[in-house]
Motif scaffolding. Structure first.
Motif, short mmCIF file in Angstrom:
data_model
loop_
_atom_site.label_atom_id
_atom_site.label_comp_id
_atom_site.label_asym_id
_atom_site.label_seq_id
_atom_site.Cartn_x
_atom_site.Cartn_y
_atom_site.Cartn_z
N LEU A 53 1.08 -1.12 -0.03
CA LEU A 53 0.08 0.15 -0.19
C LEU A 53 0.83 1.42 0.04
CD1 LEU A 53 -2.84 1.38 0.07
CD2 LEU A 53 -2.76 0.97 2.62
N LEU A 54 1.92 1.31 0.76
CA LEU A 54 2.70 2.42 0.74
C LEU A 54 3.42 2.55 -0.42
CD1 LEU A 54 4.69 1.90 4.13
CD2 LEU A 54 2.88 3.49 3.55
N HIS A 55 3.82 1.78 -1.15
CA HIS A 55 4.42 1.85 -2.78
C HIS A 55 3.30 2.53 -3.55
CE1 HIS A 55 6.09 1.11 -6.64
NE2 HIS A 55 4.82 0.41 -6.82
N LEU A 56 2.28 2.37 -3.52
CA LEU A 56 1.09 2.77 -4.25
C LEU A 56 0.70 4.28 -3.83
CD1 LEU A 56 -1.63 0.10 -4.77
CD2 LEU A 56 0.23 0.61 -6.23
N LEU A 57 0.84 4.63 -2.55
CA LEU A 57 0.63 5.96 -2.03
C LEU A 57 1.83 6.98 -2.43
CD1 LEU A 57 -1.01 5.19 1.37
CD2 LEU A 57 -2.15 5.83 -0.73
N ARG A 58 2.94 6.32 -2.47
CA ARG A 58 4.13 7.16 -3.02
C ARG A 58 3.81 7.66 -4.31
NH1 ARG A 58 7.12 2.93 -0.49
NH2 ARG A 58 7.68 3.49 1.59
N CYS A 117 0.97 8.48 -5.75
CA CYS A 117 -0.43 9.11 -5.76
C CYS A 117 -0.70 10.10 -4.70
CB CYS A 117 -1.50 8.17 -5.51
SG CYS A 117 -1.75 6.85 -6.78
N GLY A 118 0.57 11.00 -4.64
CA GLY A 118 0.64 11.83 -3.58
C GLY A 118 -0.45 13.17 -3.45
N ASN A 164 8.50 9.22 3.53
CA ASN A 164 8.70 9.49 2.27
C ASN A 164 7.44 9.51 1.42
OD1 ASN A 164 8.64 6.76 2.13
ND2 ASN A 164 10.54 6.57 1.02
N VAL A 165 6.40 9.13 2.20
CA VAL A 165 4.93 9.34 1.77
C VAL A 165 4.38 10.71 1.98
CG1 VAL A 165 2.65 8.25 1.74
CG2 VAL A 165 4.62 6.77 2.19
N THR A 166 3.96 11.59 0.85
CA THR A 166 3.39 12.77 0.92
C THR A 166 2.01 12.52 0.72
OG1 THR A 166 5.79 13.72 0.52
CG2 THR A 166 3.77 15.12 0.37
N LEU A 167 1.14 12.69 1.46
CA LEU A 167 -0.52 13.05 1.36
C LEU A 167 -0.97 14.28 1.92
CD1 LEU A 167 -1.13 9.39 2.61
CD2 LEU A 167 -0.69 10.22 0.22
N MET A 194 0.30 7.17 10.36
CA MET A 194 1.62 7.56 10.29
C MET A 194 2.16 8.56 9.05
SD MET A 194 3.21 4.05 11.82
CE MET A 194 5.02 4.72 11.83
N CYS A 195 1.27 8.22 8.00
CA CYS A 195 1.53 9.19 6.69
C CYS A 195 1.10 10.33 6.82
CB CYS A 195 1.26 8.32 5.81
SG CYS A 195 1.76 6.55 5.38
N LYS A 196 -0.45 10.29 7.29
CA LYS A 196 -1.28 11.43 7.53
C LYS A 196 -2.06 11.60 8.86
CE LYS A 196 -3.83 14.95 5.57
NZ LYS A 196 -3.10 16.40 5.17
#
Length: 277
Positions: free
Chosen positions: A146-151, A153-154, A191-194, A220-222
């Motif tokens: 999931l984290l890979h996809l979110l990176r 689709c910021g 390194n995930v920007t949302l 933890m990302c947002k």
């Protein structure tokens, strides 16, 4: 329409078209200047040429081969792109630069090479505002996937996650095989920007430890969301303990809605043999 043999379609009025291949090595030629909505199922080995200059919605079930599947005069901006990938062939993602609504339902078999193929096939995703993700992650880390996809689709403002629970090998198999899904780099959240994300929906939530861990990982990302919606799986009711645990992860300003059951079926494929769940 079922495709059995070569088909040529010429229409100035056709606005919606659903195709399903029932045999291999078909040839398909479509020229439809007013075609806006296209659904394709099982056309991996079909040579397709589609001319649709105002196409805005595409639902593509299974693999995509740019050498076989050619979009002619079609722009690179869609309102909606829904991809269901059953195989390790590339999905229809790099063909479009923007898909306002992007829906991904992808399968990752339990071998390291399949995970590497997943990373390769999703290395570039269309820019989108709404992202729906359903992953059949068999034996790999759901979190790192999931984290890979979110990176990629910021810029999304809304995220929908559909939990798919399988009786499958544990991630410990990846530890033994040295799969990249368990590498620490893949589990980083810094390194995930949302920045634009406002709302998250979870569907088919069971309250198990894996589901709760994924909610915590996402937060933890947002940390600050406007709204979170959790819809449970069929015939389930979340315990008060689970509800309090989820609430403890959230920022005080976040609106939490608990609902369900969320047993809605997606509308990508109408074939009973290919029901995703």
């Amino acid at each position: 329409m079922q495709v059995d043999g070569d088909i040529s379609i010429r229409s100035d009025t056709l606005g919606r078209l659903a195709l399903r291949a029932v045999s291999l090595q078909n040839r398909l030629d479509v020229v439809a200047p007013n075609l806006e909505w296209l659904r394709v199922h099982g056309c991996n080995y079909v040579d397709a040429r589609i001319s649709a200059p105002i196409l805005t919605e595409v639902e593509w079930d299974d693999g995509y081969d740019p050498a076989r599947h050619r979009f002619i005069d079609t722009g690179r901006h869609l309102h909606r792109l829904a991809v269901t990938q059953w195989t390790q062939t590339p999905p229809l993602l790099e063909r479009f630069d923007v898909a306002d609504e992007l829906s991904l339902h992808l399968t990752i078999p339990p071998i390291p090479s399949a995970y590497s193929k997943f990373l390769e096939n999703t290395s570039k995703l269309p820019q989108s505002k709404v992202l729906t993700v359903g992953l059949k992650v068999i034996g790999h880390s759901m979190g790192s996937s999931l984290l890979h996809l979110l990176r990629k689709c910021g810029g999304i403002t809304k995220l929908k996650i559909e939990f798919i629970h399988l009786d499958a090998p544990m991630v410990s198999l990846c530890n033994h095989l040295g799969c990249s899904c368990i590498q620490q780099e893949m589990l980083r959240t810094d390194n995930v920007t949302l920045d634009s994300l406002e709302e998250v929906e979870f569907h088919f939530f069971t309250g198990c430890d894996e589901d709760i861990d994924l909610v915590k990982l996402l937060l933890m990302c947002k940390k600050t969301l406007r709204k979170m919606v959790i819809n449970v799986a069929d015939d389930l009711a979340l315990s008060e303990e689970v509800q309090k645990k989820i609430q403890s992860f959230l920022h005080p300003s976040t609106i939490l809605e608990m609902g369900g059951p969320a047993s809605r079926k997606r509308d990508v494929c109408q074939c009973k043999d290919h029901d995703w769940y």
